[in-house]
Design an enzyme around this catalytic site. Structure first.
Site, PDB file in Angstrom:
ATOM      1  CG  ASN A   1     -33.849  36.351   8.077  1.00  0.00           C
ATOM      2  OD1 ASN A   1     -33.177  35.639   7.339  1.00  0.00           O
ATOM      3  ND2 ASN A   1     -33.310  37.270   8.851  1.00  0.00           N
ATOM      4  CG  HIS A  16     -27.564  39.115  16.633  1.00  0.00           C
ATOM      5  ND1 HIS A  16     -28.445  39.991  17.212  1.00  0.00           N
ATOM      6  CD2 HIS A  16     -27.641  39.330  15.297  1.00  0.00           C
ATOM      7  CE1 HIS A  16     -29.059  40.695  16.267  1.00  0.00           C
ATOM      8  NE2 HIS A  16     -28.578  40.311  15.097  1.00  0.00           N
ATOM      9  CD  GLU A  52     -25.962  33.981  17.331  1.00  0.00           C
ATOM     10  OE1 GLU A  52     -26.212  33.555  16.187  1.00  0.00           O
ATOM     11  OE2 GLU A  52     -25.527  35.123  17.546  1.00  0.00           O
ATOM     12  CB  SER A  79     -27.565  35.106  11.544  1.00  0.00           C
ATOM     13  OG  SER A  79     -26.582  36.079  11.793  1.00  0.00           O
ATOM     14  CG  ASP A  84     -30.015  33.994  19.338  1.00  0.00           C
ATOM     15  OD1 ASP A  84     -30.567  33.361  18.423  1.00  0.00           O
ATOM     16  OD2 ASP A  84     -29.937  35.234  19.348  1.00  0.00           O
ATOM     17  CG  HIS A 141     -30.795  32.803  12.383  1.00  0.00           C
ATOM     18  ND1 HIS A 141     -31.346  33.482  11.328  1.00  0.00           N
ATOM     19  CD2 HIS A 141     -30.181  33.728  13.158  1.00  0.00           C
ATOM     20  CE1 HIS A 141     -31.066  34.767  11.439  1.00  0.00           C
ATOM     21  NE2 HIS A 141     -30.353  34.943  12.532  1.00  0.00           N
ATOM     22  CE  LYS A 190     -33.974  36.589  12.706  1.00  0.00           C
ATOM     23  NZ  LYS A 190     -33.912  37.835  11.952  1.00  0.00           N
TER      24      LYS A 190
HETATM   25  N1  PMP Z   1     -30.431  36.901  17.347  1.00  0.00           N
HETATM   26  C1  PMP Z   1     -29.862  36.638  16.167  1.00  0.00           C
HETATM   27  C2  PMP Z   1     -28.824  35.576  16.101  1.00  0.00           C
HETATM   28  C3  PMP Z   1     -30.253  37.331  15.012  1.00  0.00           C
HETATM   29  O1  PMP Z   1     -29.678  37.064  13.842  1.00  0.00           O
HETATM   30  C4  PMP Z   1     -31.259  38.321  15.113  1.00  0.00           C
HETATM   31  C5  PMP Z   1     -31.750  39.144  13.923  1.00  0.00           C
HETATM   32  N2  PMP Z   1     -31.371  38.820  12.712  1.00  0.00           N
HETATM   33  C6  PMP Z   1     -31.817  38.569  16.362  1.00  0.00           C
HETATM   34  C7  PMP Z   1     -31.389  37.846  17.455  1.00  0.00           C
HETATM   35  C8  PMP Z   1     -32.886  39.589  16.522  1.00  0.00           C
HETATM   36  O2  PMP Z   1     -34.124  39.039  16.204  1.00  0.00           O
HETATM   37  P1  PMP Z   1     -35.319  39.977  15.693  1.00  0.00           P
HETATM   38  O3  PMP Z   1     -35.136  40.166  14.228  1.00  0.00           O
HETATM   39  O4  PMP Z   1     -36.558  39.267  16.080  1.00  0.00           O
HETATM   40  O5  PMP Z   1     -35.155  41.272  16.429  1.00  0.00           O
END
Ligand code: PMP
Length: 405
Positions: free
Chosen positions: A54, A142, A185, A189, A214, A217, A248
């Protein structure tokens, strides 16, 4: 109770279903991304190409980011030395929060230990402190958003993934006097699909709801300054809260929200996940500032990234390797079986030096098990050819269905 026996039988269950997680032990190499060295269980070392990182733009290896972190360590030492409230607020945190507020066109921003914590703490606090609030949560959200909403114990309504019609029906059916929040989001993801942000903002305004987006990504990768899909679509001002990660595309670690001064101050003052934990090391904050500033100015990484994604998708198509069609940088190659997915991933790693982690249930629904491939600007043509060549052979070996061109 036989605790050890209990743990073991739960783990045995995961093994039987082919979804026991094995972490590849890799050493990233400075300046050589996406190459890494893998330490195998037998003690041998192997050169691999990472295809599931990522660190989408390779910023974790960018000289500006590394220099900024080194300078900050020389200047401030290793850790923050406390919670934000008690001695842990370093000037690098203050600068980073300003940088993030500016990135998203908001009055303020607030840092957290990770993107996970930012979702959990911000949603958990908003939804538990606003009396009678109803949260409308996309079915594909998520785990960190789901956990925050659950923790708040507020009324929760799940709407069909990316369905504006279902969201509207559910908003219309809710008590018109209740405060409301829509949580979703931008880029999802695992499928890489993109939310209809404008339509959701339209509905939120119609029904008087706050919006919580969110952009984990998307930040760094979309929009003229890397502000995400909302920036690209000119919608940042219509969102109440934009949440993102520094871990990321920005290549470091940490999470944040960007919103009004009052909202950020409210979360700062009431969120236990913000208050009662040690602040991020100043060097991480300094690295993040360097990364964000670079990506606000530079388009090179974003263009190269999109071009690499297109090239990979074209080659997969030519070879009949089925992948989900989406408009993002996430390339999910569908296997549809947990054991086969793990087997292919193992063979790619052991025999071909290609590292791509299998994604199985519960991260994705059963029968949609996949290899989630994330090209970066640093993957060469030879890397792409090698990956697709290896997949082509394994598809035949596993007798997996080909996509019809
Ligand atoms: N939101 C989404 C949509 C994610 O995919 C992720 C982690 N893959 C997170 C939040 C969490 O982010 P972090 O890896 O910085 O904890």
């Amino acid at each position: 109770m036989d605790f050890e026996g209990f743990f073991q039988s739960a783990l045995d269950g995961l093994h039987q279903e082919g979804r026991y997680r094995v972490f590849a032990d890799i050493e990233r190499q400075r300046g050589n991304f996406p190459k890494a060295t893998r330490n195998a269980a037998d003690g041998s070392r192997q050169d691999v190409t990472v295809w599931c990182s990522n660190d989408y733009l390779g910023m974790g290896q960018h000289p500006k980011v590394i220099e900024a972190m080194k300078d900050a360590i020389d200047q401030c030492g290793a850790g923050a030395g406390g919670t934000r409230n008690i001695s842990g607020t370093n000037h690098h945190h203050v600068l980073l929060e300003r940088e993030l507020a500016d990135l998203h066109g908001k009055e303020a921003a607030l840092l957290f230990t990770s993107g996970y914590v930012s979702n959990w703490a911000a949603l958990g606090t908003l939804c538990s402190k606003i009396p009678g609030i109803i949260v409308f949560s996309d079915a594909g959200n998520h785990a960190s958003m789901i956990e925050g909403i659950r923790y708040s114990k507020c009324e929760r309504v799940i709407f069909k993934h990316n369905s504006v019609a279902d969201l509207e029906a559910k908003l219309a059916a809710a008590d018109p006097r209740a405060p409301k929040l829509v949580a979703f989001e931008s880029v999802y993801s695992m499928d890489g699909d993109i939310a209809p942000i404008k339509e959701i903002c339209d509905l939120a305004e119609k029904y008087g709801a706050m919006t919580y987006l969110d952009e984990v990504h998307a930040v760094g990768m979309y929009g003229p300054r890397g502000g995400g899909i909302a920036e690209r679509e000119g919608l940042m001002h219509r969102l109440t809260v934009i949440e993102g990660t520094l871990g990321k595309a920005f290549g470091v670690m940490g999470g944040y929200i960007a919103a009004s001064t009052a909202l950020c101050d409210f979360i700062r003052s009431f969120a236990s996940g913000f208050i009662f934990t040690t602040a991020l090391p100043p060097a991480l904050a300094a690295g993040a500032v360097a990364s964000i500033r670079h990506l606000k100015e530079s388009q090179i990484e974003r263009f190269a990234h999109q071009e690499r994604v297109r090239r990979l998708r074209n080659l997969l198509d030519k070879n009949g390797i089925p992948h989900m069609d989406n408009k993002s940088h996430i390339v999910p190659v569908l296997v549809g079986d947990a054991s086969k997915c793990k087997w292919i991933s193992d063979l790619l790693l052991d025999n071909c030096g290609v590292y791509v982690q299998p994604i199985n249930y519960p991260t994705v629904p059963k029968k949609t098990e996949r290899l989630r491939i994330t090209p970066t600007p640093m993957h060469s043509n030879a890397d792409i050819d090698h990956l697709v060549g290896a997949l082509h052979q394994l598809w035949s070996r596993c007798a997996l269905a080909r996509a019809v061109a």
